[in-house]
Design an enzyme around this catalytic site. Structure first.
Site, short mmCIF file in Angstrom:
data_model
loop_
_atom_site.label_atom_id
_atom_site.label_comp_id
_atom_site.label_asym_id
_atom_site.label_seq_id
_atom_site.Cartn_x
_atom_site.Cartn_y
_atom_site.Cartn_z
N LEU A 184 0.87 -1.18 0.00
CA LEU A 184 0.00 0.00 0.00
C LEU A 184 0.91 1.23 0.00
O LEU A 184 1.35 1.69 1.05
CB LEU A 184 -0.92 -0.03 1.22
CG LEU A 184 -2.08 0.95 1.24
CD1 LEU A 184 -2.92 0.86 -0.02
CD2 LEU A 184 -2.95 0.70 2.47
N HIS A 185 1.18 1.76 -1.18
CA HIS A 185 2.25 2.73 -1.35
C HIS A 185 1.93 4.13 -0.78
O HIS A 185 2.56 4.59 0.16
CB HIS A 185 2.58 2.88 -2.85
CG HIS A 185 2.92 1.62 -3.54
ND1 HIS A 185 4.11 0.94 -3.34
CD2 HIS A 185 2.23 0.89 -4.46
CE1 HIS A 185 4.15 -0.13 -4.10
NE2 HIS A 185 3.02 -0.19 -4.78
N ASP A 186 0.99 4.82 -1.42
CA ASP A 186 0.83 6.26 -1.21
C ASP A 186 0.42 6.69 0.19
O ASP A 186 0.82 7.78 0.64
CB ASP A 186 -0.15 6.83 -2.24
CG ASP A 186 0.40 6.75 -3.65
OD1 ASP A 186 1.62 6.87 -3.82
OD2 ASP A 186 -0.40 6.58 -4.59
#
Length: 312
Positions: free
Chosen positions: A241-243
């Site tokens: 889950l990057h951002d």
């Protein structure tokens, strides 16, 4: 006092969760505006998706601006293979009714940085850096007025996710990234090295499911759609889950660890285009220009997400 931020984004399911986290935290973060850029999907969809997320959050008063529809010097590369044809596949949500602002995103960034006291606005790019670099090019006077930039992008030990060497956001517009990294602005980056340690799981997604709200249901739908690509690619139980790490860092920096180092962006080689060359071991004499985040407390990260999203 809440920190003034501008979120520059190309939603994207993980961008959407990041927006929700920011919008759920008004005591700490004052979202002056959301600026859309072409990236995960074309601009027509990213500006739409940003407004969809604002409406899901019940925050229709947050202004959304459309920005650059293509990189500085290149054709646009998008990521529908990851995010689906809308960019927000996985949740069936209506088209937004809140208006898109007439002003161009770049002009909004410039105007805001000139209007607010110097050193009081943080830029939070979650996608390609085209809008930010364009603003810096058009108005060099605003560069020294930025408090800091906290961005999601790049990789080093985790190498690339769109090419063998490059992370998607930097690859889409490497010239823009090079300009931002060379700007002298205080910069913190959330590379794949840390975001790949923030994996979803059934238990973590179920925590959103138990919210039993429109926000929780949307997050479950988005993440269950989104994680399937990375699960297949990496063979993991869940996807990174990057951002949201950008927003989580602003809220709880103590759950992250990093190193202040030099990071250069490759723009001359087709083989390694968009690679963020991180001098992690200090083997050059190049001056440090970024705080490169390499580790996090993943349980703390997901606990923060669940707690804040329950507020919406």
């Amino acid at each position: 006092m809440a920190k003034n931020i501008i979120i520059d984004t190309d939603p994207g399911q993980d961008d959407a969760v990041a927006l929700l986290l920011a919008l759920a935290s008004p005591q700490e973060l004052n979202v002056l505006g959301i600026t859309a850029v072409a990236g995960n999907v074309p601009l027509a969809l990213t500006q739409r998706n940003a407004r969809v997320v604002c409406e899901v959050a019940g925050k229709r008063d947050v202004p959304v601006f459309a920005g650059c529809d293509a990189p500085l010097n290149r054709r646009l590369v998008t990521a529908e293979h990851v995010h689906g044809k809308t960019g927000l596949d996985g949740a069936d949500l209506p088209d937004p009714t809140m208006p898109l602002q007439d002003q161009h995103a770049v002009d909004f960034i410039i105007e805001t940085l000139r209007r607010e006291p110097s050193g009081t606005v943080t830029l939070c790019p979650l996608g390609p850096l085209t809008n930010i670099a364009t603003a810096f090019q058009r108005a060099p006077d605003i560069v020294e007025r930025v408090q800091e930039i906290v961005l999601m992008g790049g990789a080093y030990f985790e190498v690339g996710n769109i090419t063998p060497a490059a992370e998607f956001n930097i690859y889409v517009d490497p010239e823009a990234a090079r300009e931002v990294f060379a700007s002298g602005v205080t910069l913190t980056m959330m590379p794949l090295d840390v975001t790949h340690k923030a994996l979803t799981s059934k238990a973590r997604i179920d925590a959103f499911r138990t919210l039993a709200t429109e926000v929780g249901d949307a997050c479950v739908g988005w993440l269950e759609f989104y994680e399937r690509f990375d699960e297949d690619k990496y063979g993991t139980d869940g996807g990174p889950l990057h951002d949201p790490n950008v927003i989580a860092y602003l809220l709880q920096p103590d759950i992250y660890e990093g190193r202040h180092i030099n990071v250069e962006v490759e723009t001359g080689s087709e083989l390694t285009m968009g690679m963020t060359v991180a001098d992690w071991w200090g083997v050059t004499d190049r001056e440090a220009n970024a705080l490169f985040i390499g580790d996090l407390n993943a349980e703390g990260f997901y606990a923060l997400l669940a707690e804040r999203l329950a507020r919406l």
